[in-house]
Design a protein around this motif. Structure first.
Motif, PDB file in Angstrom:
ATOM      1  N   ILE A   5       0.819  -1.212   0.000  1.00 24.15           N
ATOM      2  CA  ILE A   5       0.000   0.000   0.000  1.00 24.15           C
ATOM      3  C   ILE A   5       0.855   1.265   0.000  1.00 24.15           C
ATOM      4  O   ILE A   5       0.321   2.368  -0.111  1.00 24.15           O
ATOM      5  CB  ILE A   5      -0.952   0.022   1.219  1.00 24.15           C
ATOM      6  CG1 ILE A   5      -0.166  -0.024   2.530  1.00 24.15           C
ATOM      7  CG2 ILE A   5      -1.926  -1.140   1.145  1.00 24.15           C
ATOM      8  CD1 ILE A   5      -1.032   0.055   3.770  1.00 24.15           C
ATOM      9  N   PHE A   6       2.178   1.111   0.131  1.00 23.70           N
ATOM     10  CA  PHE A   6       3.079   2.264   0.165  1.00 23.70           C
ATOM     11  C   PHE A   6       4.054   2.196  -1.005  1.00 23.70           C
ATOM     12  O   PHE A   6       4.581   1.133  -1.332  1.00 23.70           O
ATOM     13  CB  PHE A   6       3.873   2.314   1.474  1.00 23.70           C
ATOM     14  CG  PHE A   6       3.011   2.453   2.703  1.00 23.70           C
ATOM     15  CD1 PHE A   6       2.178   3.542   2.859  1.00 23.70           C
ATOM     16  CD2 PHE A   6       3.036   1.488   3.697  1.00 23.70           C
ATOM     17  CE1 PHE A   6       1.382   3.675   3.985  1.00 23.70           C
ATOM     18  CE2 PHE A   6       2.259   1.607   4.825  1.00 23.70           C
ATOM     19  CZ  PHE A   6       1.418   2.702   4.973  1.00 23.70           C
ATOM     20  N   ARG A   7       4.271   3.353  -1.611  1.00 24.56           N
ATOM     21  CA  ARG A   7       5.258   3.441  -2.692  1.00 24.56           C
ATOM     22  C   ARG A   7       6.661   3.599  -2.133  1.00 24.56           C
ATOM     23  O   ARG A   7       7.636   3.117  -2.724  1.00 24.56           O
ATOM     24  CB  ARG A   7       4.927   4.641  -3.599  1.00 24.56           C
ATOM     25  CG  ARG A   7       5.830   4.788  -4.800  1.00 24.56           C
ATOM     26  CD  ARG A   7       5.297   5.833  -5.765  1.00 24.56           C
ATOM     27  NE  ARG A   7       5.135   7.126  -5.133  1.00 24.56           N
ATOM     28  CZ  ARG A   7       6.105   8.035  -5.025  1.00 24.56           C
ATOM     29  NH1 ARG A   7       7.311   7.771  -5.501  1.00 24.56           N
ATOM     30  NH2 ARG A   7       5.879   9.194  -4.454  1.00 24.56           N
ATOM     31  N   LYS A   8       6.767   4.245  -0.966  1.00 24.60           N
ATOM     32  CA  LYS A   8       8.075   4.495  -0.369  1.00 24.60           C
ATOM     33  C   LYS A   8       7.935   4.548   1.139  1.00 24.60           C
ATOM     34  O   LYS A   8       6.952   5.088   1.663  1.00 24.60           O
ATOM     35  CB  LYS A   8       8.664   5.808  -0.902  1.00 24.60           C
ATOM     36  CG  LYS A   8      10.052   6.127  -0.415  1.00 24.60           C
ATOM     37  CD  LYS A   8      10.644   7.320  -1.154  1.00 24.60           C
ATOM     38  CE  LYS A   8       9.849   8.589  -0.919  1.00 24.60           C
ATOM     39  NZ  LYS A   8      10.484   9.780  -1.534  1.00 24.60           N
ATOM     40  N   VAL A   9       8.906   3.979   1.853  1.00 24.93           N
ATOM     41  CA  VAL A   9       8.950   4.030   3.313  1.00 24.93           C
ATOM     42  C   VAL A   9      10.372   4.358   3.730  1.00 24.93           C
ATOM     43  O   VAL A   9      11.316   3.655   3.363  1.00 24.93           O
ATOM     44  CB  VAL A   9       8.522   2.678   3.949  1.00 24.93           C
ATOM     45  CG1 VAL A   9       8.645   2.764   5.469  1.00 24.93           C
ATOM     46  CG2 VAL A   9       7.106   2.314   3.547  1.00 24.93           C
ATOM     47  N   GLU A  10      10.534   5.445   4.484  1.00 23.37           N
ATOM     48  CA  GLU A  10      11.840   5.832   5.012  1.00 23.37           C
ATOM     49  C   GLU A  10      11.776   5.849   6.531  1.00 23.37           C
ATOM     50  O   GLU A  10      10.710   6.072   7.120  1.00 23.37           O
ATOM     51  CB  GLU A  10      12.263   7.204   4.484  1.00 23.37           C
ATOM     52  CG  GLU A  10      12.468   7.227   2.975  1.00 23.37           C
ATOM     53  CD  GLU A  10      12.973   8.567   2.485  1.00 23.37           C
ATOM     54  OE1 GLU A  10      12.950   9.531   3.295  1.00 23.37           O
ATOM     55  OE2 GLU A  10      13.384   8.663   1.319  1.00 23.37           O
ATOM     56  N   VAL A  11      12.927   5.606   7.155  1.00 21.26           N
ATOM     57  CA  VAL A  11      12.999   5.521   8.619  1.00 21.26           C
ATOM     58  C   VAL A  11      13.966   6.571   9.141  1.00 21.26           C
ATOM     59  O   VAL A  11      15.082   6.716   8.620  1.00 21.26           O
ATOM     60  CB  VAL A  11      13.453   4.119   9.068  1.00 21.26           C
ATOM     61  CG1 VAL A  11      13.419   4.019  10.589  1.00 21.26           C
ATOM     62  CG2 VAL A  11      12.588   3.040   8.440  1.00 21.26           C
ATOM     63  N   VAL A  12      13.555   7.297  10.174  1.00 24.08           N
ATOM     64  CA  VAL A  12      14.410   8.284  10.841  1.00 24.08           C
ATOM     65  C   VAL A  12      14.434   7.966  12.335  1.00 24.08           C
ATOM     66  O   VAL A  12      13.374   7.831  12.966  1.00 24.08           O
ATOM     67  CB  VAL A  12      13.899   9.725  10.615  1.00 24.08           C
ATOM     68  CG1 VAL A  12      14.781  10.719  11.361  1.00 24.08           C
ATOM     69  CG2 VAL A  12      13.855  10.048   9.129  1.00 24.08           C
ATOM     70  N   ILE A  13      15.627   7.813  12.896  1.00 27.27           N
ATOM     71  CA  ILE A  13      15.796   7.552  14.325  1.00 27.27           C
ATOM     72  C   ILE A  13      16.458   8.771  14.948  1.00 27.27           C
ATOM     73  O   ILE A  13      17.507   9.224  14.482  1.00 27.27           O
ATOM     74  CB  ILE A  13      16.661   6.293  14.563  1.00 27.27           C
ATOM     75  CG1 ILE A  13      16.021   5.076  13.900  1.00 27.27           C
ATOM     76  CG2 ILE A  13      16.844   6.034  16.053  1.00 27.27           C
ATOM     77  CD1 ILE A  13      16.856   3.820  13.976  1.00 27.27           C
ATOM     78  N   ASP A  14      15.851   9.297  16.009  1.00 30.14           N
ATOM     79  CA  ASP A  14      16.364  10.511  16.644  1.00 30.14           C
ATOM     80  C   ASP A  14      16.184  10.405  18.148  1.00 30.14           C
ATOM     81  O   ASP A  14      15.427   9.563  18.644  1.00 30.14           O
ATOM     82  CB  ASP A  14      15.624  11.734  16.100  1.00 30.14           C
ATOM     83  CG  ASP A  14      16.399  13.034  16.315  1.00 30.14           C
ATOM     84  OD1 ASP A  14      17.490  12.964  16.911  1.00 30.14           O
ATOM     85  OD2 ASP A  14      15.899  14.087  15.890  1.00 30.14           O
ATOM     86  N   THR A  15      16.885  11.262  18.884  1.00 25.40           N
ATOM     87  CA  THR A  15      16.734  11.305  20.346  1.00 25.40           C
ATOM     88  C   THR A  15      15.384  11.927  20.694  1.00 25.40           C
ATOM     89  O   THR A  15      14.859  12.768  19.968  1.00 25.40           O
ATOM     90  CB  THR A  15      17.856  12.129  20.985  1.00 25.40           C
ATOM     91  OG1 THR A  15      17.898  13.417  20.370  1.00 25.40           O
ATOM     92  CG2 THR A  15      19.200  11.444  20.777  1.00 25.40           C
ATOM     93  N   SER A  16      14.821  11.492  21.791  1.00 27.69           N
ATOM     94  CA  SER A  16      13.518  11.991  22.219  1.00 27.69           C
ATOM     95  C   SER A  16      13.607  13.453  22.621  1.00 27.69           C
ATOM     96  O   SER A  16      14.594  13.899  23.229  1.00 27.69           O
ATOM     97  CB  SER A  16      12.990  11.162  23.396  1.00 27.69           C
ATOM     98  OG  SER A  16      12.730   9.841  22.996  1.00 27.69           O
ATOM     99  N   GLN A  17      12.574  14.195  22.285  1.00 30.62           N
ATOM    100  CA  GLN A  17      12.491  15.611  22.628  1.00 30.62           C
ATOM    101  C   GLN A  17      11.254  15.852  23.487  1.00 30.62           C
ATOM    102  O   GLN A  17      10.311  15.069  23.478  1.00 30.62           O
ATOM    103  CB  GLN A  17      12.406  16.458  21.354  1.00 30.62           C
ATOM    104  CG  GLN A  17      13.526  16.211  20.361  1.00 30.62           C
ATOM    105  CD  GLN A  17      14.878  16.631  20.876  1.00 30.62           C
ATOM    106  OE1 GLN A  17      14.984  17.598  21.647  1.00 30.62           O
ATOM    107  NE2 GLN A  17      15.927  15.914  20.473  1.00 30.62           N
ATOM    108  N   GLY A  18      11.266  16.940  24.249  1.00 36.80           N
ATOM    109  CA  GLY A  18      10.120  17.303  25.054  1.00 36.80           C
ATOM    110  C   GLY A  18      10.378  17.159  26.542  1.00 36.80           C
ATOM    111  O   GLY A  18      11.433  16.658  26.983  1.00 36.80           O
ATOM    112  N   ALA A  19       9.377  17.571  27.317  1.00 41.24           N
ATOM    113  CA  ALA A  19       9.536  17.577  28.773  1.00 41.24           C
ATOM    114  C   ALA A  19       9.647  16.172  29.350  1.00 41.24           C
ATOM    115  O   ALA A  19      10.307  15.951  30.371  1.00 41.24           O
ATOM    116  CB  ALA A  19       8.348  18.317  29.408  1.00 41.24           C
ATOM    117  N   ASP A  20       9.009  15.194  28.714  1.00 40.79           N
ATOM    118  CA  ASP A  20       9.034  13.833  29.250  1.00 40.79           C
ATOM    119  C   ASP A  20      10.122  12.971  28.624  1.00 40.79           C
ATOM    120  O   ASP A  20      10.138  11.753  28.792  1.00 40.79           O
ATOM    121  CB  ASP A  20       7.678  13.163  29.029  1.00 40.79           C
ATOM    122  CG  ASP A  20       7.316  13.084  27.546  1.00 40.79           C
ATOM    123  OD1 ASP A  20       7.933  13.830  26.746  1.00 40.79           O
ATOM    124  OD2 ASP A  20       6.427  12.287  27.193  1.00 40.79           O
ATOM    125  N   ALA A  21      11.050  13.599  27.897  1.00 43.52           N
ATOM    126  CA  ALA A  21      12.109  12.842  27.230  1.00 43.52           C
ATOM    127  C   ALA A  21      13.075  12.261  28.250  1.00 43.52           C
ATOM    128  O   ALA A  21      13.535  12.960  29.164  1.00 43.52           O
ATOM    129  CB  ALA A  21      12.848  13.737  26.245  1.00 43.52           C
TER     130      ALA A  21
END
Length: 469
Positions: A95-111
């Motif tokens: 159902i998807f033509r393209k899938v990309e993955v991004v891994i990053d550090t958590s942001q926000g007050a509850d990170a």
């Protein structure tokens, strides 16, 4: 199908002091950043959030099954591995033509200090897609036009219309496919179709109009398919010279059957495998759910492939089957087995082994066929590492038999009859693999054990298809 490119899942870069800079000159925030990155790479981490960006008509509950394993990751390498597996699962849905993955550090007050956020950036297929391609079957080719509506209701359903025009067969059909959320291998399909085929070896024309439903599911290492099929069959003569036996078979019939298939396939390729094995059993029971065709049909297929020295491959195959009529109804010419040709027992013309009448081959109620093959690289390895690797030298020994049985005689008499008058052949040639679409063979064949009525192809024989003995 287009190639899907994904963003690299390399580990997050390390940050630290440059050469020649004293530690006293480094600001406190940079030390905190360095410490955080070391935690991510060398210690346990927690995946706090998984985002899916780019959704339109797709339901989120469908995707939650495919990405659930990402939350169970314990370190950065595990996060990368599970994210890649989740990406493959998303692409598999179709159902998807393209899938990309991004891994990053958590942001926000509850990170958390060791928290990570994983984002899947998806591009959905259009609501309607079309395609055009060519297919190669049992020594025949066809042009295929398709129209597909992917993700019809938002949970990976697919509605497909397909038209095929070939050298011996023309067909069109409408199919609906529905997978079980979280278990793509478990799926349900409904097909409505019309197929018109010409079979010159039997002077027969057949038109099938039918509907089928099937349910596929895995059990341990096996894949199973349960199927019901109802077909209105119209048989006619292809030429005025058709034999009386074929004319007797002409007319209309209705077949309603239940079937089951079990497959274990560990081969690295279905077209020209180098390793692995195939085991397939198929049973079909007709007559108990209606129709005027009544029979029990059992057949099997075994293939074993073993890599040898000098990049050569030894392959062994065995096919077999039996058609048992139920009651007083004789078997139909459209249900019987056929044998011979460049995709089965080489050195014989297409389906030209076994019972025949006035030059028309009528098929048989029992058969077996076996083959041993040796595939080697081309002499002197021209084009090694490139186009030349698509070609292989082919040495083969094939054998088989096809006949009708008197089912009152017992199993011993059946085996005796199948062991009599064995047709066999040997030869050598060249094999060309057309990607994962089909394979072509050009062989020099020497047929042996030829019986009266058999048609042979002594010398050069060309074959094209997907399924070869």
């Amino acid at each position: 199908m287009g190639t899907v490119h994904a963003r690299s899942l390399d580990p997050l870069p390390m940050h630290g002091p440059e050469l020649g800079v004293h530690a006293d000159d480094i600001e406190t925030p940079d030390i905190e950043q360095e410490s955080k990155q070391e935690v991510l790479q060398n210690k346990n981490v927690v995946v706090q959030r998984v985002h899916i960006d780019g959704l339109g008509r797709t339901k989120e509950d469908l995707l939650s099954y495919e990405i659930a394993e990402v939350f169970r990751a314990k370190n950065l390498i595990d996060v990368m591995k599970r994210s890649h597996e989740a990406r493959q699962n998303l692409l598999r849905l179709g159902i998807f033509r393209k899938v990309e993955v991004v891994i990053d550090t958590s942001q926000g007050a509850d990170a958390l200090p060791n928290g990570l956020d994983v984002t899947f950036e998806v591009t959905e297929l259009r609501r309607m897609t079309g395609n055009y391609n060519t297919m190669v079957g049992n020594n025949e080719g066809s042009m295929v036009l398709g129209l597909k509506l992917p993700n019809v209701f938002g949970r990976a359903e697919k509605l497909t219309f397909q038209f095929s025009y070939g050298t011996k067969e023309t067909s069109y059909g409408l199919s609906f496919f529905k997978p079980q959320p979280g278990h793509f291998e478990r799926n349900f399909a409904v097909n409505v179709y019309k197929v018109t085929g010409q079979f010159p070896w039997s002077s027969l024309r057949e038109t099938d109009r039918g509907i089928s439903t099937e349910f596929s599911f895995p059990i341990w290492r096996t894949n199973h398919t349960l199927k019901w099929e109802g077909v209105w069959r119209e048989l006619g003569c292809l030429a005025r010279t058709a034999s009386f036996a074929v004319r007797e078979e002409s007319g209309h019939s209705l077949k309603s059957s239940l079937s089951h298939a079990m497959v274990i396939d560990t081969r690295n390729s279905t077209i020209l495998p180098r390793t692995g094995a195939l085991l397939k059993f198929h049973q079909e029971l007709a007559g108990y759910t209606g129709g005027d065709a009544s029979f029990l049909k059992e057949d099997f297929e075994i293939q074993i492939n073993r890599r040898l020295f000098w990049d050569s491959v030894l392959s062994a195959s065995l096919w077999g089957g039996m058609l048992l009529p139920i009651g007083d109804t004789p078997t139909c010419i459209a249900d019987r087995y056929y044998l011979g040709g460049p995709t089965s027992v080489r050195g014989f013309s297409m389906y030209s082994i076994g019972p025949q009448s006035e030059g028309d081959y009528l098929g048989g109620e029992a058969y077996w066929a076996g083959g041993i093959h040796l595939y080697t690289p081309l002499p002197f390895r021209p084009g090694k590492g490139g186009f030349g690797d698509l070609f292989r030298t082919h040495f083969f020994l094939n054998a088989g038999n096809l006949c009708n049985l008197n089912y009152g005689e017992g199993p011993k008499a059946h085996l005796t009859r199948l062991a009599e008058c064995i047709r066999w052949s040997y030869g050598a040639g060249i094999v060309l693999r057309l990607g994962n679409i089909a394979r072509l063979e050009l062989n020099y064949c020497i047929p042996m054990g030829v019986q009266s009525g058999d048609r042979i192809c002594d010398g050069v024989q060309f074959g094209a298809g997907i399924r070869f003995l």
